[in-house]
Design an enzyme around this catalytic site. Structure first.
Site, short mmCIF file in Angstrom:
data_model
loop_
_atom_site.label_atom_id
_atom_site.label_comp_id
_atom_site.label_asym_id
_atom_site.label_seq_id
_atom_site.Cartn_x
_atom_site.Cartn_y
_atom_site.Cartn_z
N ASP A 190 -0.34 5.14 0.82
CA ASP A 190 -0.65 6.14 1.84
C ASP A 190 -0.62 5.53 3.24
O ASP A 190 -1.26 4.51 3.50
CB ASP A 190 -2.03 6.75 1.59
CG ASP A 190 -2.06 7.63 0.35
OD1 ASP A 190 -0.99 7.89 -0.22
OD2 ASP A 190 -3.17 8.05 -0.05
N ASP A 213 0.86 -1.17 0.00
CA ASP A 213 0.00 0.00 0.00
C ASP A 213 0.90 1.23 0.00
O ASP A 213 2.10 1.14 0.30
CB ASP A 213 -0.88 -0.05 1.25
CG ASP A 213 -1.67 1.22 1.47
OD1 ASP A 213 -2.32 1.68 0.52
OD2 ASP A 213 -1.63 1.75 2.60
#
Length: 285
Positions: A86, A84
């Site tokens: 953010d 991922d």
């Protein structure tokens, strides 16, 4: 079947207590240390006989994290690492940075927090947040990109994965205009994110194309694994929130990084301090 348990921490002393529960049955134990983190790696010739619940409780009480690779990753390096972006690869949220530029920071941050905690449908919440950006000059995206804070150890992790022979992919509920330059900067092989619609030099407040939600993240993980001819059990997925749970299920090893409780519960393997390269202890030999 061989197995492995790894204790990691940014405080070497925190490894002592859980380590005592693992050492007696281990065939081999080694330590590794960098400026930012320390790991103890316990290898077993069979399934771990130690009570993993006890180990996790001791680790939690002392401030250490536990990573417990199963199957191929207990003895082999990963073939694919998917992260991922953010609040994982970066310490910032792209939508929040853009919202600051639009003067809607508080409103958007509240929706972001609820979405990542699993309280809202991600796609619905993303559309609502992007609507707040309508009218924002496209130049503000570059301003927001410059404000991104990369997680310590992110570049080192990607380099270590490549050195081990793995492909690296980034999957993000953020935006291509911010994720793709970051992927190029850090050396990731793949990157996918959402596309902001632009008209007449301004954001329209809408998205184009497929929304990268939790199902899409898992789909991209499988696609990249197939392209690299890597079996699922040699895939590592790293994330921090509810939007990462499907790719956690699709990977051979899921690691919750500085994560929300929903991700910690799903992954069971954690790194709770801000050194992303601590994940590379998984394939340290």
């Amino acid at each position: 079947m061989s197995s492995r348990v790894i204790l990691v921490s940014d405080d070497r002393s925190s490894l002592r207590s859980p380590g005592t529960a693992l050492w007696p049955q281990a065939a081999h134990m080694r330590g590794t240390h960098t400026d930012g983190w320390t790991a103890q790696i316990f290898d077993y010739t069979t399934t771990v006989e130690a009570d993993m619940r006890e180990v996790r409780e001791l680790a939690s009480a002392s401030g250490a994290d536990v990573i417990h690779p199963h199957g191929a990753l207990a003895t082999q390096p990963p073939g694919l690492l998917v992260s991922d972006v953010d609040s994982t690869l970066t310490r910032t949220e792209a939508i929040d940075l853009l919202a600051q530029c639009a003067g809607r920071a508080d409103e958007v941050a509240d929706v972001t927090a609820r979405a990542m905690a699993g309280e809202m449908d991600f796609a619905e919440s993303l559309r609502a947040r992007v609507e707040c950006l309508a009218g924002l000059p496209v130049g503000a995206v570059e301003e927001a990109r410059r404000a991104v804070v990369v997680t310590p150890g992110a570049k080192e992790l990607i380099a270590a994965a490549h050195e081990a022979g793995a492909t690296v992919g980034l999957v993000s509920g953020g935006f291509t205009s911010m994720v793709e330059p970051l992927a190029a900067e850090l050396g990731a092989d793949h990157a996918v994110a959402n596309e902001l619609e632009v008209a007449d030099g301004h954001l329209t407040g809408r998205l184009t194309g497929e929304i990268v939600d939790r199902a899409a993240k898992a789909s991209w993980l499988r696609r990249w694994a197939a392209q690299a001819i890597v079996e699922a059990e040699r895939v590592i997925a790293i994330g921090d929130g509810a939007n990462d749970l499907d790719m956690f299920d699709a990977a051979g090893l899921a690691i919750a990084f500085c994560a929300k409780p929903v991700a910690v519960e799903a992954a069971r393997n954690t790194v709770s301090f801000e050194r992303l390269d601590a994940v590379s202890a998984v394939w340290c030999r």
